[in-house]
Every structure is written in structure tokens, then in C-alpha cells.
Design a protein around this motif. Structure first.
Motif, short mmCIF file in Angstrom:
data_model
loop_
_atom_site.label_atom_id
_atom_site.label_comp_id
_atom_site.label_asym_id
_atom_site.label_seq_id
_atom_site.Cartn_x
_atom_site.Cartn_y
_atom_site.Cartn_z
N GLU A 128 2.25 12.03 -10.03
CA GLU A 128 1.75 13.41 -9.94
C GLU A 128 2.91 14.40 -10.01
OE1 GLU A 128 -1.41 14.64 -9.96
OE2 GLU A 128 -1.91 12.56 -10.43
N PHE A 129 4.01 14.08 -9.37
CA PHE A 129 5.18 14.95 -9.39
C PHE A 129 5.72 15.09 -10.82
CE2 PHE A 129 9.85 15.31 -9.19
CZ PHE A 129 9.96 16.54 -8.55
N VAL A 156 0.85 -1.20 0.00
CA VAL A 156 0.00 0.00 0.00
C VAL A 156 0.88 1.25 0.00
CG1 VAL A 156 -1.68 1.32 1.35
CG2 VAL A 156 -1.99 -1.13 1.04
N ALA A 157 1.94 1.24 0.80
CA ALA A 157 2.86 2.38 0.85
C ALA A 157 3.55 2.59 -0.50
CB ALA A 157 3.89 2.18 1.95
N ALA A 158 3.96 1.50 -1.14
CA ALA A 158 4.62 1.61 -2.45
C ALA A 158 3.66 2.16 -3.50
CB ALA A 158 5.17 0.25 -2.88
N ALA A 159 2.41 1.73 -3.46
CA ALA A 159 1.42 2.23 -4.41
C ALA A 159 1.18 3.72 -4.20
CB ALA A 159 0.12 1.45 -4.28
N ALA A 160 1.12 4.15 -2.95
CA ALA A 160 0.93 5.57 -2.65
C ALA A 160 2.15 6.38 -3.12
CB ALA A 160 0.70 5.77 -1.16
N ARG A 161 3.33 5.83 -2.88
CA ARG A 161 4.57 6.49 -3.33
C ARG A 161 4.58 6.64 -4.84
NH1 ARG A 161 8.62 2.52 -2.91
NH2 ARG A 161 7.90 2.07 -4.99
N ASP A 162 4.21 5.56 -5.54
CA ASP A 162 4.21 5.60 -7.00
C ASP A 162 3.19 6.61 -7.52
OD1 ASP A 162 6.15 3.66 -6.92
OD2 ASP A 162 4.79 2.00 -7.44
#
Length: 69
Positions: free
Chosen positions: A64-65, A53-59
Motif C-alpha cells: 500500500e505504501f 501473520v505479522a510478516a504478511a501484514a507488514r508486506d
């Protein structure tokens, strides 16, 4: 004989799902994370689900960046 088969099946537990599984099945990962946070689920799947979940949020943040450029 059937009692032995039942005992053998009951004694075997499924392997915990891996980070790669949860990365490919993000809905399952989110469900496990929610259960882990509410103490409804405990065990070796909490950590890889949280990591997926953290990796998906990071990606998503990185996508967006990169749109800004």
C-alpha cells in the motif's frame, strides 16, 4: 507386537510447522494464532504462526505504501 507398534506411534509426535510453512499457508497461521490467543492451542507453533501473520501484514502495508509513489 501390535502393542509395541501402537506405543511407538503414540510416542512420536509430529514436528511443529515452521515459519515458512505458515508463510505459505496464511489461513492456517491465522487459525493457529487465534487458537493461541484464546489458549486453545499452546506449543511451539504459536511463535512461527504469529511471525507469519505479522510478516504478511507488514508486506501488505508495504504494498500500500509503494502504491503512493
Amino acid at each position: 507386537m501390535s502393542l509395541l507398534a501402537c506405543a511407538a506411534i503414540a510416542g512420536c509426535s509430529a514436528q511443529p510447522r515452521s515459519l515458512s510453512f505458515f508463510a505459505a499457508h496464511l489461513d492456517a497461521a491465522k487459525s493457529v494464532v487465534a487458537d493461541c490467543r484464546s489458549s486453545a492451542h499452546r506449543g511451539p507453533e504459536c511463535e512461527p504462526a504469529e511471525a507469519a501473520v505479522a510478516a504478511a501484514a507488514r508486506d501488505a502495508r508495504m504494498r500500500e505504501f509503494h502504491k503512493a509513489f
